[in-house]
Motif scaffolding. Structure first.
Motif, PDB file in Angstrom:
ATOM      1  N   ASN A 147      -4.180  -4.120   3.653  1.00  0.00           N
ATOM      2  CA  ASN A 147      -3.131  -3.440   4.625  1.00  0.00           C
ATOM      3  C   ASN A 147      -3.104  -3.422   5.988  1.00  0.00           C
ATOM      4  O   ASN A 147      -3.568  -2.632   6.914  1.00  0.00           O
TER       5      ASN A 147
ATOM      6  N   LEU B 299     -10.888   5.454  -2.995  1.00  0.00           N
ATOM      7  CA  LEU B 299     -12.038   5.102  -2.474  1.00  0.00           C
ATOM      8  C   LEU B 299     -12.514   6.870  -2.390  1.00  0.00           C
ATOM      9  O   LEU B 299     -13.451   6.866  -2.577  1.00  0.00           O
TER      10      LEU B 299
ATOM     11  N   ARG C  71      -7.747   1.175  -2.002  1.00  0.00           N
ATOM     12  CA  ARG C  71      -7.942  -0.756  -2.144  1.00  0.00           C
ATOM     13  C   ARG C  71      -7.681  -1.151  -2.775  1.00  0.00           C
ATOM     14  O   ARG C  71      -7.914  -0.883  -4.478  1.00  0.00           O
TER      15      ARG C  71
ATOM     16  N   GLN D  44     -11.001  10.523   2.403  1.00  0.00           N
ATOM     17  CA  GLN D  44     -11.339  10.196   3.332  1.00  0.00           C
ATOM     18  C   GLN D  44     -11.492  10.963   4.450  1.00  0.00           C
ATOM     19  O   GLN D  44     -10.982  12.069   4.389  1.00  0.00           O
TER      20      GLN D  44
ATOM     21  N   THR E  23      -6.965  -5.277  -4.968  1.00  0.00           N
ATOM     22  CA  THR E  23      -7.820  -6.392  -4.565  1.00  0.00           C
ATOM     23  C   THR E  23      -6.675  -7.604  -5.959  1.00  0.00           C
ATOM     24  O   THR E  23      -6.188  -6.923  -6.823  1.00  0.00           O
TER      25      THR E  23
ATOM     26  N   LEU F  34     -10.305  -8.810  -1.358  1.00  0.00           N
ATOM     27  CA  LEU F  34      -9.329  -8.308  -0.025  1.00  0.00           C
ATOM     28  C   LEU F  34      -8.387  -8.067  -0.676  1.00  0.00           C
ATOM     29  O   LEU F  34      -7.856  -9.319   0.782  1.00  0.00           O
TER      30      LEU F  34
ATOM     31  N   LYS G  36      -8.266   0.778  -6.351  1.00  0.00           N
ATOM     32  CA  LYS G  36      -9.395   1.102  -7.022  1.00  0.00           C
ATOM     33  C   LYS G  36      -9.403   2.866  -5.564  1.00  0.00           C
ATOM     34  O   LYS G  36      -8.883   2.388  -4.368  1.00  0.00           O
TER      35      LYS G  36
ATOM     36  N   TYR H 104       0.855  -1.407   0.065  1.00  0.00           N
ATOM     37  CA  TYR H 104       0.048  -0.016  -0.084  1.00  0.00           C
ATOM     38  C   TYR H 104       0.556   1.209  -0.236  1.00  0.00           C
ATOM     39  O   TYR H 104       0.413   2.151  -0.751  1.00  0.00           O
TER      40      TYR H 104
ATOM     41  N   HIS I 214      -4.841   5.948   2.910  1.00  0.00           N
ATOM     42  CA  HIS I 214      -6.182   5.613   3.287  1.00  0.00           C
ATOM     43  C   HIS I 214      -7.236   5.738   2.075  1.00  0.00           C
ATOM     44  O   HIS I 214      -7.930   5.271   2.176  1.00  0.00           O
TER      45      HIS I 214
END
Length: 308
Positions: A63, A85, A51, A88, A53, A60, A83, A36, A48
């Motif tokens: 992290n 997200l 995502r 946040q 996968t 998934l 992806k 990550y 953060h």
């Protein structure tokens, strides 16, 4: 012995991510948290917001510092989907904002009673039950804020920023505006003389429920190190009865408030809250069984002993 390096093929999922690398190389013994961090650094994106996968089955990739690349099943030339997200917000911030609603709304409506309900001069003073209701509800949410700031340790750092509006509606509208408007009304049961038995039993349930709920949160806090995401099997008062005694004791506290103010609005909020907590508790039970297997002593009841 050095860990074997693997090259992973990186693909965007959903909207394009600027500067997302087409591939990245890590060692099999590197953690997924390292993956990550590497993708985030390469793309200039907050870790953060990502995502990741597996391209093979869409599962998934967590992290986590405790999960290695090798453990995920990824191998050389495996494909991973990344992806974005979106923006946040910290979970701690969300909780603080949620609980702030009732803390602002209840005193506001309480002190503005003469203007909101257009009361004549002789009837402007709140009843003892209305004052007691204000104290209990504010104490409950002040405790929630204290726990959020000083006790809770979150497994996830952030959530999508738009969710704050959905999450806050439950507390600002149902626990805040809904309970406050009807509790401090001159036609509310709280405006009438108190029933000593209901009042004292309600105060006792509230106090016991809040203290035991606090104890449960301390037990859950101690299962996780500061900044860690590890999980453990909780033990202690209440955990032999139900999966989530924190929800049991939360229910006890709200039943106590309901007995004190006898308002339908408090009853409505309590029923909605218990239904939601029951769903969370069932989900938690399934997670414990899946994660810990035979090490976890399965619970028959998730939230209410002998009932559910």
């Amino acid at each position: 012995m050095a860990s074997k390096p693997v090259k992973l093929v990186v693909r965007p999922r959903g909207k394009p991510i600027r500067n997302l690398p087409e591939e990245t190389t890590l060692a099999l013994l590197d953690s997924t948290a390292d993956l990550y961090k590497r993708i985030a650094a390469s793309s200039g994106t907050s870790v953060h917001r990502l995502r990741i996968t597996k391209g093979s089955d869409g599962s998934l990739i967590p992290n986590s510092k405790g999960v290695t690349i090798d453990r995920t099943g990824l191998r050389d030339q495996s494909k991973i989907d990344v992806k974005d997200l979106g923006p946040q917000i910290a979970w701690r911030t969300v909780f603080i904002v949620e609980y702030l609603g009732p803390l602002l709304i209840h005193p506001l409506i309480y002190y503005l009673r003469p203007y909101i309900y257009r009361l004549p001069l002789l009837n402007q003073s709140p009843s003892s039950l209305q004052t007691l209701s204000l104290i209990l509800i504010c104490l409950h949410f002040l405790k929630r804020e204290f726990e959020t700031i000083f006790i809770h340790r979150f497994s996830l750092a952030t959530m999508p920023i738009l969710n704050i509006f959905k999450n806050s509606a439950h507390y600002w509208l149902l626990a805040g505006l809904n309970i406050a408007y009807w509790t401090y009304s001159p036609s509310s049961p709280t405006a009438k003389p108190a029933n000593p038995l209901l009042t004292y039993v309600g105060i006792a349930l509230f106090a016991i429920g809040e203290l035991l709920n606090l104890n449960t949160h301390v037990v859950l806090r101690n299962l996780r190190s500061s900044g860690g995401t590890e999980r453990g099997i909780p033990h202690g008062l209440g955990f032999d009865w139900v999966t989530c005694p924190n929800y049991l004791f939360e229910t006890m506290a709200w039943v106590g408030i309901w007995m004190v103010n006898r308002s339908w609005s408090t009853g409505f909020f309590t029923v909605v809250a218990v239904a939601q907590m029951a769903a969370w508790a069932k989900k938690k039970e399934r997670k414990y069984r899946s994660e810990f297997g035979d090490r976890y002593r399965r619970k028959r009841y998730a939230i209410l002993p002998g009932i559910y």
